[in-house]
Write an enzyme that holds these catalytic residues in place. Structure first.
Site, PDB file in Angstrom:
ATOM      1  N   HIS A 306       0.861  -1.199   0.000  1.00  0.00           N
ATOM      2  CA  HIS A 306       0.000   0.000   0.000  1.00  0.00           C
ATOM      3  C   HIS A 306       0.884   1.232   0.000  1.00  0.00           C
ATOM      4  O   HIS A 306       1.942   1.248   0.602  1.00  0.00           O
ATOM      5  CB  HIS A 306      -0.907   0.026   1.247  1.00  0.00           C
ATOM      6  CG  HIS A 306      -2.065   0.946   1.104  1.00  0.00           C
ATOM      7  ND1 HIS A 306      -1.973   2.283   1.371  1.00  0.00           N
ATOM      8  CD2 HIS A 306      -3.333   0.725   0.680  1.00  0.00           C
ATOM      9  CE1 HIS A 306      -3.143   2.842   1.146  1.00  0.00           C
ATOM     10  NE2 HIS A 306      -3.990   1.939   0.726  1.00  0.00           N
ATOM     11  N   ASP A 363      -8.053  -5.045  -0.275  1.00  0.00           N
ATOM     12  CA  ASP A 363      -8.531  -5.904  -1.374  1.00  0.00           C
ATOM     13  C   ASP A 363      -8.209  -7.377  -1.179  1.00  0.00           C
ATOM     14  O   ASP A 363      -8.672  -8.214  -1.953  1.00  0.00           O
ATOM     15  CB  ASP A 363      -7.908  -5.421  -2.694  1.00  0.00           C
ATOM     16  CG  ASP A 363      -8.434  -4.050  -3.068  1.00  0.00           C
ATOM     17  OD1 ASP A 363      -7.620  -3.156  -3.341  1.00  0.00           O
ATOM     18  OD2 ASP A 363      -9.669  -3.863  -3.038  1.00  0.00           O
TER      19      ASP A 363
HETATM   20  C1  SDX Z   1      -6.143   0.206  -3.062  1.00  0.00           C
HETATM   21  O1  SDX Z   1      -4.274   4.654  -2.053  1.00  0.00           O
HETATM   22  C2  SDX Z   1      -5.221   4.062  -1.479  1.00  0.00           C
HETATM   23  O2  SDX Z   1      -5.642   4.423  -0.394  1.00  0.00           O
HETATM   24  C3  SDX Z   1      -5.835   2.901  -2.267  1.00  0.00           C
HETATM   25  C4  SDX Z   1      -6.884   2.065  -1.537  1.00  0.00           C
HETATM   26  C5  SDX Z   1      -8.170   2.853  -1.283  1.00  0.00           C
HETATM   27  O3  SDX Z   1      -8.889   2.506  -0.333  1.00  0.00           O
HETATM   28  O4  SDX Z   1      -8.479   3.748  -2.114  1.00  0.00           O
HETATM   29  O5  SDX Z   1      -6.365   1.622  -0.287  1.00  0.00           O
HETATM   30  C6  SDX Z   1      -7.294   0.854  -2.369  1.00  0.00           C
HETATM   31  O6  SDX Z   1      -5.855   0.535  -4.180  1.00  0.00           O
HETATM   32  C7  SDX Z   1      -5.313  -0.797  -2.318  1.00  0.00           C
HETATM   33  C8  SDX Z   1      -4.086  -1.318  -3.143  1.00  0.00           C
HETATM   34  C9  SDX Z   1      -4.569  -2.384  -4.087  1.00  0.00           C
HETATM   35  N1  SDX Z   1      -3.492  -2.777  -5.054  1.00  0.00           N
HETATM   36  C10 SDX Z   1      -2.883  -3.963  -4.948  1.00  0.00           C
HETATM   37  O7  SDX Z   1      -3.113  -4.799  -4.067  1.00  0.00           O
HETATM   38  C11 SDX Z   1      -1.892  -4.239  -6.078  1.00  0.00           C
HETATM   39  C12 SDX Z   1      -0.597  -4.830  -5.508  1.00  0.00           C
HETATM   40  N2  SDX Z   1       0.122  -3.801  -4.776  1.00  0.00           N
HETATM   41  C13 SDX Z   1       1.118  -3.042  -5.442  1.00  0.00           C
HETATM   42  O8  SDX Z   1       0.967  -2.892  -6.815  1.00  0.00           O
HETATM   43  C14 SDX Z   1       1.625  -1.830  -4.671  1.00  0.00           C
HETATM   44  O9  SDX Z   1       1.855  -2.248  -3.385  1.00  0.00           O
HETATM   45  C15 SDX Z   1       0.764  -0.566  -4.639  1.00  0.00           C
HETATM   46  C16 SDX Z   1       0.388  -0.116  -6.014  1.00  0.00           C
HETATM   47  C17 SDX Z   1      -0.478  -0.797  -3.842  1.00  0.00           C
HETATM   48  C18 SDX Z   1       1.577   0.531  -3.957  1.00  0.00           C
HETATM   49  O10 SDX Z   1       2.656   0.787  -4.785  1.00  0.00           O
HETATM   50  P1  SDX Z   1       3.766   1.897  -4.400  1.00  0.00           P
HETATM   51  O11 SDX Z   1       3.400   2.607  -3.148  1.00  0.00           O
HETATM   52  O12 SDX Z   1       4.018   2.713  -5.623  1.00  0.00           O
HETATM   53  O13 SDX Z   1       5.020   1.002  -4.035  1.00  0.00           O
HETATM   54  P2  SDX Z   1       6.082   0.483  -5.066  1.00  0.00           P
HETATM   55  O14 SDX Z   1       5.377  -0.062  -6.283  1.00  0.00           O
HETATM   56  O15 SDX Z   1       7.106   1.544  -5.254  1.00  0.00           O
HETATM   57  O16 SDX Z   1       6.697  -0.777  -4.266  1.00  0.00           O
HETATM   58  C19 SDX Z   1       7.752  -0.600  -3.343  1.00  0.00           C
HETATM   59  C20 SDX Z   1       8.518  -1.930  -3.373  1.00  0.00           C
HETATM   60  C21 SDX Z   1       8.979  -2.333  -4.788  1.00  0.00           C
HETATM   61  O17 SDX Z   1      10.115  -3.152  -4.665  1.00  0.00           O
HETATM   62  P3  SDX Z   1      11.629  -2.466  -4.780  1.00  0.00           P
HETATM   63  O18 SDX Z   1      11.621  -1.693  -6.104  1.00  0.00           O
HETATM   64  O19 SDX Z   1      11.737  -1.567  -3.579  1.00  0.00           O
HETATM   65  O20 SDX Z   1      12.545  -3.649  -4.767  1.00  0.00           O
HETATM   66  O21 SDX Z   1       7.646  -2.996  -2.941  1.00  0.00           O
HETATM   67  C22 SDX Z   1       7.463  -3.916  -4.019  1.00  0.00           C
HETATM   68  C23 SDX Z   1       7.843  -3.192  -5.289  1.00  0.00           C
HETATM   69  O22 SDX Z   1       8.266  -4.099  -6.310  1.00  0.00           O
HETATM   70  N3  SDX Z   1       6.039  -4.289  -4.009  1.00  0.00           N
HETATM   71  C24 SDX Z   1       5.577  -5.525  -4.233  1.00  0.00           C
HETATM   72  C25 SDX Z   1       4.188  -5.433  -4.068  1.00  0.00           C
HETATM   73  N4  SDX Z   1       3.847  -4.164  -3.772  1.00  0.00           N
HETATM   74  C26 SDX Z   1       5.009  -3.466  -3.741  1.00  0.00           C
HETATM   75  N5  SDX Z   1       6.205  -6.691  -4.558  1.00  0.00           N
HETATM   76  C27 SDX Z   1       5.393  -7.777  -4.725  1.00  0.00           C
HETATM   77  N6  SDX Z   1       4.028  -7.765  -4.557  1.00  0.00           N
HETATM   78  C28 SDX Z   1       3.414  -6.605  -4.246  1.00  0.00           C
HETATM   79  N7  SDX Z   1       2.063  -6.582  -4.106  1.00  0.00           N
END
Ligand code: SDX
Length: 427
Positions: A306, A363
């Protein structure tokens, strides 16, 4: 706390105002940075940038705190009903019984949809994704209510807001029933908001509909838990579209489209598809954990991570408990829930996830409940949108009442500098 910060650049010093929120959040107010210092800031994804000051929802991502107008999500999910929470988010206070009765009556007055919109709905192919249909129909509502475009006073705003609170549940039920090949029916104005939604969605044309308390309670809790979440992607979309003075319906339609993305609200559908893939792959969660950590693999553990929560998403905790209760009450034994719990346990013990503070988000478990209610995966994000509707409306209203300027970010240009046109013969 000082109320000024100073930056020193190219031997010039500039003061920047510091503002502190009611929960002691501190921000640099850079609204004069360009005029004073000919500087802008850059922050892809707005990870460090506040777009507004808001009094609607407070999140503390480190502590896993979520409050709507100061009330904790735990209390609201346990004690409130969804319409009460909608009133709280939009108008700022929990309603008295009279205020809630008026809201409910005003909604019932507006809960009929022009039959021509039904024709538009039926013109979509059955295979069309429900979020695309809902976004189109929400924007299409303005064709039958043109006064909702130029909203300049509180009365117009109230009317437009009530039209949406009244008509969106009907559209959600109709989109669901169209997918199931069932007749598009209305509910019953003698019922409460969530009871009526359940009847509109689940009633069978050939037998009396008997309310199921477990279903209504689960829907009520899920809708409350999804109702608002400060400046998330779709809410920020609603605010920026509304800031151009596009109407409320158009702004909410844009929010629905933003929510559809699988990194945002679309994740609830992606979670179930992921869990079912793991189940049909023999339940080998370790294989999928490795894929999630492999940078060369685009696979992510959907429902994990998140932008704000670097601790448990408080909503995920509540939904996880509710999932156990709903499946038990309905006598359903779904192996997907066990797979989800296994994945969560592994991730919480895995260095990759622990180091990146990746926890289950809203989710991760919600789809398990929707599935138990016989709602297909393509409809999960539509249910999220219905829950988020009062939050979107509250933010749109706050932005308009505060007369906020049109949203128009700056950029840092990295393209070609000036060059002369060349004739095609010489290229
Ligand atoms: C919602 O914003 C809100 O409030 C949204 C929400 C709401 O109520 O409106 O809460 C609803 O959208 C919840 C999120 C739902 N999405 C997912 O579950 C999709 C999976 N999650 C990711 O795509 C990710 O965690 C995000 C999009 C939710 C957040 O992404 P960020 O904050 O941009 O973080 P990032 O992509 O920069 O990740 C940081 C690190 C990375 O690794 P490094 O580059 O540091 O090595 O964490 C890793 C990412 O690769 N990472 C994951 C991961 N999420 C982040 N690795 C594997 N699986 C994951 N799910």
């Amino acid at each position: 706390m000082n109320n000024k910060a100073t930056i020193n650049i190219n031997d010039n010093t500039h003061d920047i105002d510091i503002i502190t929120g009611s929960e002691k959040e501190v921000a640099l107010d850079i609204s004069k940075l360009r005029s004073d210092a000919n500087l802008i800031t850059l922050d892809a994804g707005f990870k460090n940038t506040g777009s507004c000051q808001s009094a609607i929802t407070f999140l503390d991502g480190e502590k896993g705190i979520l409050r709507y107008r100061g009330y904790s999500i735990e209390e609201l999910a346990e004690k409130a009903d969804f319409l009460e929470v909608a009133y709280l988010l939009i108008f700022g206070e929990l309603p008295t019984q009279d205020q809630l009765n008026k809201l409910s009556d005003d909604i019932k007055e507006r809960a009929i949809i022009d039959e021509d919109l039904r024709i538009i709905l039926n013109s979509f192919p059955k295979s069309a994704h429900p979020m695309g249909i809902l976004s189109s129909l929400t924007s299409g509502l303005v064709a039958f209510d043109p006064s909702a475009v130029d909203i300049d006073d509180e009365e117009d705003m109230y009317d437009a807001i009530l039209n949406l609170l009244a008509k969106i549940p009907v559209l959600v039920a109709w989109v669901y029933r169209r997918r199931k090949g069932l007749p598009l029916e209305y509910g019953d104005t003698s019922l409460g908001y969530v009871e009526n939604l359940a009847k509109m969605m689940f009633q069978r044309p050939n037998k009396e509909y008997i309310q199921n308390k477990t279903v209504v309670s689960a829907l009520n809790k899920l809708l409350i838990l999804h109702a608002d979440h400060e400046q998330n992607c779709s809410t920020s979309t609603v605010r920026i579209v509304g800031s151009s003075h596009a109407g409320l319906f158009a702004s909410i339609s844009a929010g629905i489209s933003a929510l559809w993305g699988r990194l945002h609200g679309g994740a609830n559908q992606a979670v179930i598809e992921m869990l079912e893939a793991i189940d049909s792959d023999g339940g080998d969660t370790k294989k999928y954990m490795l894929k999630a950590k492999d940078k060369t693999d685009p696979f992510r553990l959907m429902g994990f991570g998140h932008r704000v929560y670097k601790n448990f998403d408080p909503r995920a905790k509540i939904i996880k408990v509710a999932a156990d209760e709903v499946l038990k009450d309905l006598g359903i034994n779904d192996p997907i829930l066990d797979i989800a719990k296994g994945l969560e346990k592994e991730a919480l013990e895995d260095k990759y996830f622990v180091d990146r503070k990746l926890y289950p988000n809203v989710d991760f478990y919600s789809g398990i409940i929707y599935k138990a209610l016989d709602i297909p995966a393509e409809m999960f994000t539509v249910m999220f949108a219905l829950g988020r509707l009062p939050g979107w409306v509250a933010h749109w209203r706050e932005m308009r009442i505060r007369k906020e300027p049109i949203g128009r970010p700056r950029q840092v240009y990295i393209g070609q500098t000036h060059r002369l046109f060349s004739d095609i013969k010489s290229r």
